[in-house]
Design a protein around this motif. Structure first.
Motif, PDB file in Angstrom:
ATOM      1  N   ASN A  79     -26.814  57.266 125.591  1.00 40.64           N
ATOM      2  CA  ASN A  79     -25.856  56.181 125.808  1.00 40.64           C
ATOM      3  C   ASN A  79     -25.208  55.785 124.486  1.00 40.64           C
ATOM      4  O   ASN A  79     -25.548  56.326 123.421  1.00 40.64           O
ATOM      5  CB  ASN A  79     -26.529  54.966 126.472  1.00 40.64           C
ATOM      6  N   TYR A  81     -25.188  52.957 122.512  1.00 42.34           N
ATOM      7  CA  TYR A  81     -25.896  52.315 121.409  1.00 42.34           C
ATOM      8  C   TYR A  81     -27.037  53.173 120.875  1.00 42.34           C
ATOM      9  O   TYR A  81     -27.401  53.057 119.701  1.00 42.34           O
ATOM     10  CB  TYR A  81     -26.388  50.936 121.847  1.00 42.34           C
ATOM     11  N   SER A  96     -20.255  49.251 113.145  1.00 46.07           N
ATOM     12  CA  SER A  96     -19.860  48.102 113.962  1.00 46.07           C
ATOM     13  C   SER A  96     -18.780  48.535 114.939  1.00 46.07           C
ATOM     14  O   SER A  96     -17.837  49.241 114.572  1.00 46.07           O
ATOM     15  CB  SER A  96     -19.325  46.972 113.074  1.00 46.07           C
ATOM     16  N   LEU A  97     -18.911  48.111 116.205  1.00 42.71           N
ATOM     17  CA  LEU A  97     -17.935  48.454 117.252  1.00 42.71           C
ATOM     18  C   LEU A  97     -16.900  47.352 117.467  1.00 42.71           C
ATOM     19  O   LEU A  97     -16.093  47.440 118.383  1.00 42.71           O
ATOM     20  CB  LEU A  97     -18.661  48.730 118.574  1.00 42.71           C
ATOM     21  N   SER A  98     -16.933  46.325 116.638  1.00 46.36           N
ATOM     22  CA  SER A  98     -16.066  45.162 116.861  1.00 46.36           C
ATOM     23  C   SER A  98     -14.588  45.482 116.709  1.00 46.36           C
ATOM     24  O   SER A  98     -13.738  44.746 117.209  1.00 46.36           O
ATOM     25  CB  SER A  98     -16.448  44.032 115.902  1.00 46.36           C
ATOM     26  N   THR A 120     -21.994  49.611 130.170  1.00 45.73           N
ATOM     27  CA  THR A 120     -22.317  49.254 128.783  1.00 45.73           C
ATOM     28  C   THR A 120     -21.133  48.574 128.107  1.00 45.73           C
ATOM     29  O   THR A 120     -21.303  47.595 127.368  1.00 45.73           O
ATOM     30  CB  THR A 120     -22.721  50.511 127.985  1.00 45.73           C
ATOM     31  N   LEU A 121     -19.926  49.082 128.359  1.00 43.64           N
ATOM     32  CA  LEU A 121     -18.733  48.529 127.713  1.00 43.64           C
ATOM     33  C   LEU A 121     -18.506  47.076 128.097  1.00 43.64           C
ATOM     34  O   LEU A 121     -18.181  46.242 127.247  1.00 43.64           O
ATOM     35  CB  LEU A 121     -17.500  49.366 128.084  1.00 43.64           C
ATOM     36  N   ARG A 123     -20.674  44.913 129.206  1.00 48.07           N
ATOM     37  CA  ARG A 123     -21.786  44.035 128.858  1.00 48.07           C
ATOM     38  C   ARG A 123     -21.908  43.808 127.349  1.00 48.07           C
ATOM     39  O   ARG A 123     -22.581  42.880 126.924  1.00 48.07           O
ATOM     40  CB  ARG A 123     -23.105  44.612 129.390  1.00 48.07           C
ATOM     41  N   SER A 124     -21.284  44.659 126.567  1.00 53.76           N
ATOM     42  CA  SER A 124     -21.406  44.561 125.114  1.00 53.76           C
ATOM     43  C   SER A 124     -20.588  43.395 124.573  1.00 53.76           C
ATOM     44  O   SER A 124     -19.428  43.209 124.939  1.00 53.76           O
ATOM     45  CB  SER A 124     -20.934  45.867 124.468  1.00 53.76           C
ATOM     46  N   TYR A 125     -21.196  42.602 123.710  1.00 52.19           N
ATOM     47  CA  TYR A 125     -20.481  41.491 123.088  1.00 52.19           C
ATOM     48  C   TYR A 125     -19.585  41.973 121.950  1.00 52.19           C
ATOM     49  O   TYR A 125     -18.700  41.244 121.494  1.00 52.19           O
ATOM     50  CB  TYR A 125     -21.467  40.437 122.571  1.00 52.19           C
ATOM     51  N   GLU A 126     -19.824  43.185 121.457  1.00 54.35           N
ATOM     52  CA  GLU A 126     -19.027  43.722 120.350  1.00 54.35           C
ATOM     53  C   GLU A 126     -17.701  44.305 120.829  1.00 54.35           C
ATOM     54  O   GLU A 126     -16.666  44.129 120.187  1.00 54.35           O
ATOM     55  CB  GLU A 126     -19.813  44.841 119.648  1.00 54.35           C
ATOM     56  N   ILE A 127     -17.742  45.036 121.927  1.00 51.57           N
ATOM     57  CA  ILE A 127     -16.575  45.799 122.378  1.00 51.57           C
ATOM     58  C   ILE A 127     -15.574  44.872 123.059  1.00 51.57           C
ATOM     59  O   ILE A 127     -15.922  44.105 123.965  1.00 51.57           O
ATOM     60  CB  ILE A 127     -17.006  46.924 123.329  1.00 51.57           C
TER      61      ILE A 127
END
Length: 433
Positions: A79, A81, A96-98, A120-121, A123-127
């Motif tokens: 996956n 991460y 970092s994916l931010s 995943t996309l 739910r991620s707080y970064e993306i």
């Protein structure tokens, strides 16, 4: 007295304060990610990250260096991460994916389904929800390896300009948030842009031009000629005599071999087919995302030379679904500026006649496009279902109607308002007589 009591609290706050986060210089910012098939049910994940010293010029202060502004790392993981964790052990800085701008999937991954990646996309707080998605017909790793921006120094800006610019009518607009909503077919079926790279024959041809002063090897020329001949030429009146390219077929600059053209069609989270750049133009018109582009129209008065206009969409289309009579009515609002006419027709050309011709050509092209998506792919990529649901009082009554099995029986009616705003030195019929 109150100030005296506050002094101990202020001292404690000062003593406890400090830099608890990660320093910016310790972070590697990911600008793109690619997913291909790996071994043992893993993904082969390509992580593309920016090289800040090359963008800013570093110690040399020379500015960006084109293709050197990004670096790729490829790992295998189950996956997103897990792949980032593995890559963090390869590169000294922490990823970092931010600031990630795009995620590219290989054709094989898209056909199997994107559900686990999409979960995943979102739910991620970064993306970010506005990150772009695309399907690469040549493979995600291969596509990202060929990204060598020639003009734009900032790699994130390069992707933004590529997938958002007003003139990019050959690809659909999309992002993580919009595509995720399409996973539920009660909204619409999804589409993603197609990404590709210049073929080897095109690359060899370009290299030989640069190295031998314009001389091409016969073998490369023959390969390219055969490839171009195999690409279908549009013989319809809308975009007359243009080739219906998909990504990887357009001849482009040798240094940056990447390109975006056409679109992939999805049902739920699986790709079921691809369509070309002209199809994407029609999709954008019907979907209301059309900005402007230069379009070639066939004309009976000049059958050998197309008429070129700058086509613009004044406002979003109106779509009505009549579930009782099984009709779908679409109203389009388009206008244009006349850009070219054959020399023999400039003095006698009738703009009103051209407007009527073009109106019919646009409507015919749209009907054929809708017929193909419904009957060949059985996909509702224009969201007719959202209009149909309004005709039912309850959700149960809508499901009893079984829209997914019956919407292919609907009659399509398209009416277009099309005007030439600036016609130049041309004659318009006098309809007042």
């Amino acid at each position: 007295m109150k100030i005296v009591k506050m002094i101990p609290a202020i001292l404690i706050m000062l003593l406890l304060s400090g830099c608890m986060g990660t320093e910016p210089n310790d972070i590697a910012y990911v600008v793109a990610m690619g997913f291909d098939e790996g071994n043992d049910n893993n993904y082969k994940i390509t992580i593309q990250f920016a090289k800040p010293t090359q963008i800013s010029g570093g110690a040399s202060e020379e500015g960006g260096k084109g293709g050197d502004i990004v670096e790729n790392v490829t790992v295998e993981a189950p996956n997103i991460y897990s792949g980032i964790n593995v890559a963090n052990n390869i590169v000294s800085k922490k990823f970092s994916l931010s600031h990630a701008k795009i995620m590219v999937f290989s054709k094989e991954i898209a056909q199997k389904g994107l559900n686990d990646i999409l979960e995943t996309l979102v739910r991620s707080y970064e993306i970010r929800p506005d990150m772009y998605l695309a399907v690469s017909v040549d493979g995600a790793e291969k596509y990202l390896n060929e990204i060598k921006p020639v003009i734009e120094v900032n790699p994130a800006k390069y992707y933004q300009l590529t997938y958002e610019k007003d003139g990019s009518v050959g690809i659909p607009e999309n992002n993580v948030m919009n595509f995720y909503f399409c996973q539920n077919r009660l909204y619409r079926d999804g589409v993603l842009p197609l990404a590709g790279i210049m073929s080897e024959s095109q690359s060899d041809s370009s290299s030989s031009q640069n190295s031998s002063g314009g001389e091409e090897s016969n073998e490369s020329t023959e390969k390219e000629s055969e490839k171009q001949k195999s690409i279908p030429v549009n013989d319809e009146e809308f975009e007359y005599n243009m080739k219906n390219y998909i990504a990887g077929e357009v001849a482009i600059m040798e240094k940056n071999k990447s390109e975006s053209m056409g679109m992939a069609i999805f049902q739920e989270n699986k790709m079921i087919g691809i369509m070309g750049g002209i199809d994407s133009e029609i999709y954008n018109i019907l979907n209301g995302d059309y900005k402007y582009a230069y379009i070639s129209f066939f004309s009976e008065k000049s059958p050998d030379i197309p008429i070129t206009v700058k086509l613009q969409q004044r406002k979003k289309p109106k779509i009505k679904v009549d579930t009782k009579n099984k009709k779908i009515k679409i109203k389009l609002y388009l206008e244009s500026d006349l850009y070219s006419l054959p020399a023999n027709y400039i003095t006698e050309y009738d703009v009103t006649s051209f407007e009527k011709e073009s109106k019919k050509y646009i409507e015919d092209a749209c009907k054929k496009f809708i017929d193909k998506t419904i009957n060949e792919y059985h996909a509702d990529i224009l969201g007719f279902i959202t209009k149909a649901k309004k005709s039912f009082a309850t959700y149960n009554k809508f499901t009893e109607n079984d829209w997914s099995s019956t919407f292919s029986d609907y009659e399509i009616e398209i009416n277009t308002e099309f005007y030439v705003r600036h016609s130049g030195m041309t004659m318009r019929e006098d309809n007042t007589k």
